[in-house]
Scaffold this active site. Structure first.
Site, PDB file in Angstrom:
ATOM      1  N   ASP A  13       9.468   0.814   5.160  1.00 36.38           N
ATOM      2  CA  ASP A  13      10.476   0.167   5.998  1.00 36.38           C
ATOM      3  C   ASP A  13      11.343   1.197   6.725  1.00 36.38           C
ATOM      4  O   ASP A  13      11.599   1.100   7.927  1.00 36.38           O
ATOM      5  CB  ASP A  13      11.361  -0.744   5.153  1.00 36.38           C
ATOM      6  N   THR A  54       0.837  -1.205   0.000  1.00 30.30           N
ATOM      7  CA  THR A  54       0.000   0.000   0.000  1.00 30.30           C
ATOM      8  C   THR A  54       0.872   1.255   0.000  1.00 30.30           C
ATOM      9  O   THR A  54       0.401   2.327  -0.364  1.00 30.30           O
ATOM     10  CB  THR A  54      -0.903   0.025   1.243  1.00 30.30           C
ATOM     11  N   GLU A  65      17.513   3.295  -2.492  1.00 31.88           N
ATOM     12  CA  GLU A  65      16.967   1.979  -2.889  1.00 31.88           C
ATOM     13  C   GLU A  65      16.513   1.991  -4.348  1.00 31.88           C
ATOM     14  O   GLU A  65      16.828   1.093  -5.111  1.00 31.88           O
ATOM     15  CB  GLU A  65      15.746   1.639  -2.020  1.00 31.88           C
ATOM     16  N   GLY A  91      12.824 -10.705   4.961  1.00 34.92           N
ATOM     17  CA  GLY A  91      11.633  -9.858   4.876  1.00 34.92           C
ATOM     18  C   GLY A  91      11.481  -8.951   6.087  1.00 34.92           C
ATOM     19  O   GLY A  91      10.400  -8.435   6.360  1.00 34.92           O
TER      20      GLY A  91
HETATM   21  C1  GLA Z   1       9.013  -4.051   0.906  1.00 33.67           C
HETATM   22  C2  GLA Z   1       9.237  -2.601   0.508  1.00 33.67           C
HETATM   23  C3  GLA Z   1       8.210  -1.687   1.151  1.00 33.67           C
HETATM   24  C4  GLA Z   1       6.792  -2.202   0.936  1.00 33.67           C
HETATM   25  C5  GLA Z   1       6.694  -3.680   1.255  1.00 33.67           C
HETATM   26  C6  GLA Z   1       5.344  -4.262   0.894  1.00 33.67           C
HETATM   27  O1  GLA Z   1       9.255  -4.225   2.261  1.00 33.67           O
HETATM   28  O2  GLA Z   1      10.528  -2.176   0.876  1.00 33.67           O
HETATM   29  O3  GLA Z   1       8.356  -0.384   0.645  1.00 33.67           O
HETATM   30  O4  GLA Z   1       6.343  -1.924  -0.372  1.00 33.67           O
HETATM   31  O5  GLA Z   1       7.683  -4.444   0.595  1.00 33.67           O
HETATM   32  O6  GLA Z   1       4.373  -3.740   1.713  1.00 33.67           O
END
Ligand code: GLA
Length: 385
Positions: A175, A33, A163, A127
């Site tokens: 993040d 999102t 990034e 993740g």
């Molecule tokens: C990764 C990306 C975030 C976000 C998530 C999915 O962690 O770095 O910016 O888009 O995926 O919610």
């Protein structure tokens, strides 16, 4: 002196000017999102990247990590460019600190040469935003030491630029916002359109629960095609629906969307639109009933990512299904998908049962043994010394 400062001195011959740390994150809810200008609800975890840094009086950057196998990486400030990443002369974990330096210089911040030692206990590729933890520790250090005075919102955009344009991963702002703006005991309710934040108490313990992270050990990279293709579908969906971003579509408009969009684009859009609504509902439920009242929202989020956004994988589905059927009140994959970790909100008394069942199910399926641990919301990036 800490172990890190001793190692720094061994490697570089003098004590560091300071030590900074920044955490990884889990996302409670609100997946894919962020780049749709929507809502997310992540929190910082008590696993961090730490950097010890010392300014040099030339234009050289020397980098060393406690986990990489590259030895000391040397670079000239003027040699930092996305092309150097593309042609492989900058590679591995050093892309993250060097990307931050590049992004700061793009913004006109005068970054001097420096020596840096990096350590991290955020599992790589799980993740949990190990790369953003590194970037946020580095940008906190450089922001302090150069006196650049960037606000958290600017540091968020600078790390996103690192990034997107240096590392080559088209990710959003969730993040690094969790890592830089997180707070102990609180989840970060972020509006990704204007970066406004509300810190929302998340207290699993007082609801008799723990939040388990199940690291499936399936490693993923957001520089691979899956993430970018989901983002492209979302942008196409917004354009065809005539809105600036999917954030601007309400759940009630999905019937219309179904008549306008092809099936795949429609399902991608439906995930984002319903996920935004779930984030808002989760924030409401947390305030009204606490952590015990959000289980069904976590479950619905996972189903939507599995079926509509199609970013889950057999290991994540097995982790989620097994945790649910052995007592978790809600579970979902967390992060970008295609691997990484799931979270499972679990009654304290059933924690061991869920851990055992998930481990057994992975063994039976012939998957690599998962790593399972609990997390609570921790503080955001900070200077340690
Ligand atoms: C990764 C990306 C975030 C976000 C998530 C999915 O962690 O770095 O910016 O888009 O995926 O919610």
């Amino acid at each position: 002196m800490t172990e890190l400062t001793v190692r720094f001195e061994d490697a570089f011959g003098a004590a560091p000017d300071g030590v900074w740390q920044a955490p990884g994150r889990v996302n409670l809810i609100g997946e894919h999102t962020d780049y749709n200008e929507g809502f997310v609800l992540p929190f910082a975890i008590d696993k961090t990247a730490k950097v010890a840094l010392r300014i040099r009086h030339d234009s050289k950057v020397r980098l060393l990590s406690t986990f990489g196998d590259q030895g000391i990486v040397e670079a000239e400030l003027s040699g930092l460019s996305p092309e150097a990443v593309a042609d492989g002369s900058i590679k591995g974990w050093s892309k993250y600190p060097l990307g931050v330096v590049w992004a700061l210089r793009q913004r006109g911040v005068e970054v001097p040469g420096f020596d840096l030692l990096l350590d991290s206990d955020v599992p790589l590729g799980a993740g949990l935003s190990s790369s953003h933890a590194i970037e946020c520790a580095v940008i906190s250090a450089l922001n302090d030491i150069t006196g650049a005075g960037l606000a958290a919102e600017d540091m968020v955009l600078a790390t996103q630029q690192a990034e997107n344009n240096f590392v080559g991963a088209p990710t959003g702002i969730m993040d690094q916002s969790a890592s830089l703006r997180g707070s102990k005991g609180k989840a970060v309710f972020l509006d990704c359109r204007d970066q406004s934040v509300k810190l929302v108490p998340f207290d699993a313990e007082s609801a008799g629960l723990v939040l388990l992270v199940i690291d499936t050990k399936v490693s993923h990279s957001h520089a691979d095609g899956g993430y970018a293709s989901r983002r492209a579908s979302c942008e196409l969906g917004a354009r065809l629906m005539g809105v600036p971003a999917l954030r601007d579509l309400a759940v009630e408009q999905l019937d219309d969307a179904r008549t306008v969009l092809d099936d795949i684009t429609f399902r991608r859009v439906r995930h984002v639109v319903t996920e935004n609504a779930r984030v808002l509902e989760t924030v409401k439920q947390l305030a009204a009933g606490g952590a015990g009242s959000i289980g069904r929202l976590l479950d619905a989020s996972h189903t939507s990512m599995r079926d509509d956004f199609e970013i889950s994988c057999p290991e994540l589905d097995l982790a989620v299904d097994t945790a649910r059927s052995h007592g978790a009140i809600g579970a979902r994959m967390t992060g970008g998908g295609f691997g990484g970790s799931a979270i499972a909100l679990t009654p304290v008394g059933l924690e061991q049962q869920v851990r055992d069942a998930v481990a057994r199910s992975f063994l039976d399926a012939g998957f690599t043994a998962p790593d399972i641990f609990t997390v609570t919301p921790a503080a955001g990036a900070t200077r340690l010394s």
